[in-house]
Write an enzyme that holds these catalytic residues in place. Structure first.
Site, PDB file in Angstrom:
ATOM      1  CD  GLU A   1     -19.535  35.453 -13.092  1.00 42.84           C
ATOM      2  OE1 GLU A   1     -19.774  36.530 -13.680  1.00 42.84           O
ATOM      3  OE2 GLU A   1     -18.923  34.771 -12.614  1.00 42.84           O
TER       4      GLU A   1
ATOM      5  CG  ASN B   1     -19.508  28.164 -13.803  1.00 41.24           C
ATOM      6  OD1 ASN B   1     -19.811  27.312 -12.925  1.00 41.24           O
ATOM      7  ND2 ASN B   1     -18.807  29.208 -13.659  1.00 41.24           N
TER       8      ASN B   1
ATOM      9  CG  ASP C   1     -12.591  31.015  -3.773  1.00 35.97           C
ATOM     10  OD1 ASP C   1     -13.653  31.122  -3.549  1.00 35.97           O
ATOM     11  OD2 ASP C   1     -11.781  31.687  -4.479  1.00 35.97           O
TER      12      ASP C   1
ATOM     13  CD  GLU D   1     -15.589  30.230 -11.438  1.00 31.91           C
ATOM     14  OE1 GLU D   1     -15.228  31.077 -10.671  1.00 31.91           O
ATOM     15  OE2 GLU D   1     -16.064  30.136 -12.455  1.00 31.91           O
TER      16      GLU D   1
ATOM     17  CG  HIS E   1     -16.077  32.248  -5.913  1.00 32.53           C
ATOM     18  ND1 HIS E   1     -14.929  31.755  -6.065  1.00 32.53           N
ATOM     19  CD2 HIS E   1     -16.356  32.534  -7.403  1.00 32.53           C
ATOM     20  CE1 HIS E   1     -14.477  31.604  -7.333  1.00 32.53           C
ATOM     21  NE2 HIS E   1     -15.256  32.038  -8.255  1.00 32.53           N
TER      22      HIS E   1
END
Length: 629
Positions: A345, A398, A463, A461, A432
Site C-alpha cells: 500500500e 500488494n 472479500d 485479500e 476488497h
C-alpha cells in the site's frame, strides 16, 4: 475457448444438482443447540460475593440493587479513573488454551458510552496483549453480549476477560454473565474450493492465531483453503519488531542504531500449525506505512526521538528483513514461504506517494516517505527481500483499490521498472470489493493491465461486502462473486493464487457487511454456491502458472470403441471429460490421459485436440444446436 466461457457453459448443467445438495446439507449440518453446550462459569450476582476484581487502583466494585437485568442485583463498578478500568474475571483456572469458548453477558452504562468486552494475556516473552472482542454503544439500557466467541493462545498466561468504557466517569453495571464451551458443528459435505479451482490456481485464506481454537472454523480451513495461508496480523511489522530486544542489542553493541531485533512469538502458533499440516505460507507483510511502530524510524529507537537519516534507515531495513528471513529459516526450516508481500500500500488512489509523517499520528501518512522523501524505499525493500528470502519464494507488491486507474498505472510503472532489474515476481491484488463497486469490467481492466506486465498475479485479500443482508442482498453478492471469479478464471494463465481474506463473516474485519463465503454458523452462503456452480472438483496436483498459449495436439485418428468426447474412456460423455481435456490442452503436467482418451477427445476428427473440440463437447452437453449460435 477461454476458461470463463467453459465455466458459463457448464454452469447450467450442474446447478440443479448443486442446489439439491445444498438444500439437503442445510437440513442436517446445523450448529449444536444450547442444551448441547457445557457451562464453564456462570453468575447472576444474586449472592453475597463475586469473583470479579478491579483492573485499576481506584475502582469500587459492589453488588447493587440500583440496576438489574435479571433478579434483583447486579455488579456495579464506580469511581473509575481510566477508560480501561472495569470488572475483570481471571480465567487461568477455568479454561484451557487454544480452545474456543462463548461468553454471554449483559452490561450497561447510565449514560452514553462505548462499552467493550476485552481480553488480556501475557505471552512467553512476558509481553502483555490487550484485544477488544466486542464494543457496543450503551445509553442507559442493558446491552446484550450474546454468543461472543473467544480463546487464548497456547504458551500464554494471566488470562482475563474484562469490560471497559470509553468514558472514565461512567459507572459500569454487569449481570447474568456465563461462559460455555463452544458448540460442536458438523462441516457441510460440499465440494472443496481447493478442488474446484485446482485446474486454475491455488485457493487460500487468511486467519489469525485466535482462529486455531475453533474446530469448525479450522475444519473449513482444512477442507476449502489448505493450499495457501496468510497470517492476518502476526507477521506484520508491529507484531514482529521487538523494541525491548532492540534496545538491549543497541546497549550491548556500542549504541548500534542499525539492527532492529525481531521476535516470532506472536506468529508461533500459526507457524506451528502450517508446519504440522504442511500448508504453504504467504508472508504478509515486510514494509508498510501502517502497523509499524514509530520507534523503528527514530533515533535511539525512541518513540519521541528525531527521524533517522535515509542512510540509517536503509541499514535498518536491510537488517530487519534479514533478521525476519533468518529467524524463519532457522526456527521453521520446513515451512514453505512460497510468496512474500514485500511492500504494501505505498501508492495513493491518484498514483502518488503517501503524505510524509507518522501513520500512528495521522492515518494514511507514511514514515517511509518521511525518511526517504518519496517512494524510493520500495526498490531497497525488494533488493533486500531478493537477497534474503528463501530460494523459490516469489516477491510481490500488494495494494488495495488496485482497480482505480491512477493507482493501477502507478503500480504498473513501478513494477515494470522492478521487473527489468530482476527484483519483483508479481502483483498482489487485495480485492476488497463491494457489490456496488467496482464493476466486473473495471476489475477486469486492471487484471488485463497487470497481466500484460508478464508478472505473476495473486489475489491476496478477496472479500465482497454487501449493505443488504437480506436473502435478495446475499443473492446479489453471490452474482458479484461469480462475476469476479469468472474474470479470474479467464486470466488464470497469469494468476497463481486466490486468497480470501477470512473464512466466516463474523470473524471478518468487515463483519457487519457479511463479506465472505460462509456465515457465522459455518454454513455456505449463496456466494459459495455461485462460484462453484458448473465446476467439477479435481483432486490431482495443481498446475504451474504459465503464460497464455494456444496448444494443439495431433492425434493418430480414431481407435476401436471410439466415442467422441469420452476423454476418460468410461463409456459416457460427461462434464469430467471437458475438465480433463481443458487441462490437457492447457499442458497441465499433472493430467493423466490415455491415447484412447486423446483420440476420443478429437471430437471433430480433424487430427487435432484443441479448444474447438472442447467447445463442441460443451455444446453437446448443453444440448445446443447450430441455431443457438
Amino acid at each position: 475457448m477461454s476458461k470463463s466461457i467453459t465455466k458459463k457453459l457448464l454452469a447450467g448443467l450442474t446447478s440443479g444438482a448443486m442446489l439439491a445438495t445444498a438444500a439437503a446439507v442445510n437440513l442436517t449440518a446445523v450448529p449444536a443447540s444450547a442444551e448441547d453446550t457445557r457451562v464453564i462459569y456462570s453468575t447472576d450476582f444474586e449472592g453475597d460475593s463475586f469473583d470479579f476484581t478491579r483492573r485499576g487502583e481506584d475502582e469500587t466494585l459492589e453488588l447493587t440493587t440500583e440496576q438489574a437485568h435479571g433478579g434483583s442485583q447486579s455488579l456495579c463498578v464506580s469511581t473509575r479513573a481510566q477508560g480501561w478500568n472495569g470488572p475483570q474475571l481471571a480465567l487461568d483456572n477455568l479454561i484451557e488454551a487454544n480452545t474456543e469458548y462463548v461468553v454471554t453477558a449483559y452490561a450497561m452504562t447510565p449514560w452514553y458510552a462505548t462499552l467493550t468486552l476485552s481480553m488480556q494475556y501475557t505471552d512467553e516473552d512476558g509481553k502483555i496483549h490487550y484485544n477488544n472482542i466486542l464494543g457496543q454503544t450503551c445509553d442507559g439500557q442493558w446491552t446484550a453480549y450474546e454468543g461472543v466467541k473467544f480463546s487464548f493462545p497456547a504458551d500464554t498466561t494471566d488470562w482475563y476477560l474484562y469490560f471497559e468504557a470509553s468514558d472514565a466517569n461512567v459507572n459500569i453495571y454487569l449481570d447474568d454473565f456465563t461462559i460455555t464451551a463452544a458448540p460442536e458443528v458438523e462441516i457441510e459435505d460440499i465440494p472443496a474450493l481447493v478442488d474446484v479451482y485446482r485446474p486454475y490456481f491455488k485457493i487460500g485464506t487468511a486467519i489469525m492465531a485466535s482462529n486455531l481454537s475453533s474446530k469448525p472454523f479450522m475444519g473449513l480451513v482444512e477442507k476449502h483453503f489448505n493450499e495457501s495461508m496468510t497470517f492476518g496480523n502476526e507477521l506484520k511489522p508491529d507484531f514482529v519488531l521487538d523494541k525491548a530486544a532492540t534496545l538491549a542489542y543497541m546497549e550491548a553493541n556500542d549504541g548500534d542504531q542499525t539492527n532492529p531485533q525481531i521476535s516470532l512469538t506472536s506468529a508461533k502458533a500459526l507457524l506451528n500449525y502450517c508446519r504440522d499440516n504442511n500448508i504453504p505460507v504467504r508472508g504478509h507483510t515486510l514494509v508498510w506505512h501502517s502497523q509499524t511502530p514509530d520507534w523503528f524510524f527514530k533515533e535511539n529507537f525512541s518513540d519521541d526521538g528525531n527521524w533517522v537519516t535515509e542512510e540509517v534507515m536503509i541499514q535498518r531495513m536491510e537488517n530487519y528483513i534479514k533478521n525476519v528471513m533468518e529467524a524463519l529459516a532457522e526456527q521453521y526450516p520446513t515451512v514453505e514461504f512460497y510468496a512474500w508481500d514485500v511492500v504494501n500500500e505505498a501508492w495513493t488512489d491518484g498514483g502518488q506517494p503517501r503524505t510524509a509523517g507518522s501513520n500512528n499520528v495521522t492515518n494514511g501518512n507514511s514514515a517511509w516517505v518521511q525518511v526517504f522523501g518519496d517512494n524510493s524505499f520500495i526498490e531497497y525493500a525488494f533488493k533486500f527481500a531478493r537477497q534474503y528470502a528463501p530460494e523459490g519464494c516469489k516477491l510481490y507488491y500488494n495494494d488495495y483499490n488496485e482497480y482505480i486507474d491512477g493507482k493501477t498505472n502507478a503500480i504498473c510503472e513501478m513494477a515494470a521498472d522492478l521487473k527489468e532489474k530482476g527484483l519483483i515476481d508479481g502483483i498482489g491484488m487485495q480485492s476488497h470489493l463491494a457489490t456496488n463497486f467496482p464493476s466486473a469490467a473495471q476489475y477486469k481492466n486492471a487484471l488485463a493491465k497487470f497481466a500484460q506486465l508478464g508478472l505473476d498475479i495473486q489475489v491476496t485479500e478477496l472479500d465482497i461486502t454487501t449493505s443488504d443482508t437480506s436473502q435478495a442482498g446475499l443473492e446479489t453478492q453471490a452474482q458479484v462473486y461469480s462475476d469476479i471469479m469468472d474474470a479470474l478464471v479467464e486470466y488464470s494463465d497469469s494468476i497463481s493464487a486466490v486468497v480470501f481474506w477470512g473464512v466466516t463473516d463474523d470473524q471478518s474485519w468487515r463483519a457487519s457487511q457479511v463479506p465472505l463465503l460462509f456465515d457465522k454458523d459455518f454454513m455456505a452462503k449463496p456466494a459459495y454456491y455461485a462460484i462453484v456452480d458448473g465446476l467439477e472438483p479435481v483432486t490431482t496436483a495443481p498446475r504451474e502458472t504459465t503464460t497464455t498459449t494456444t496448444t494443439t495436439t495431433t492425434t493418430s485418428g480414431p481407435v476401436e470403441n471410439f466415442l467422441a468426447g469420452d476423454a476418460d474412456c468410461n463409456g459416457a460423455v460427461e462434464i469430467n471429460d471437458v475438465v480433463l481435456l481443458s487441462r490437457y490442452v492447457a499442458e497441465d503436467a499433472a493430467v493423466k490421459i490415455s491415447p484412447e482418451g486423446v483420440s476420443n477427445g478429437d471430437y471433430n476428427q480433424d487430427g487435432n485436440v484443441d479448444s474447438t473440440d472442447i467447445t463442441a463437447i460443451c455444446r453437446l452437453l448443453a444440448h445446443l444446436t447450430d441455431a443457438d449460435q
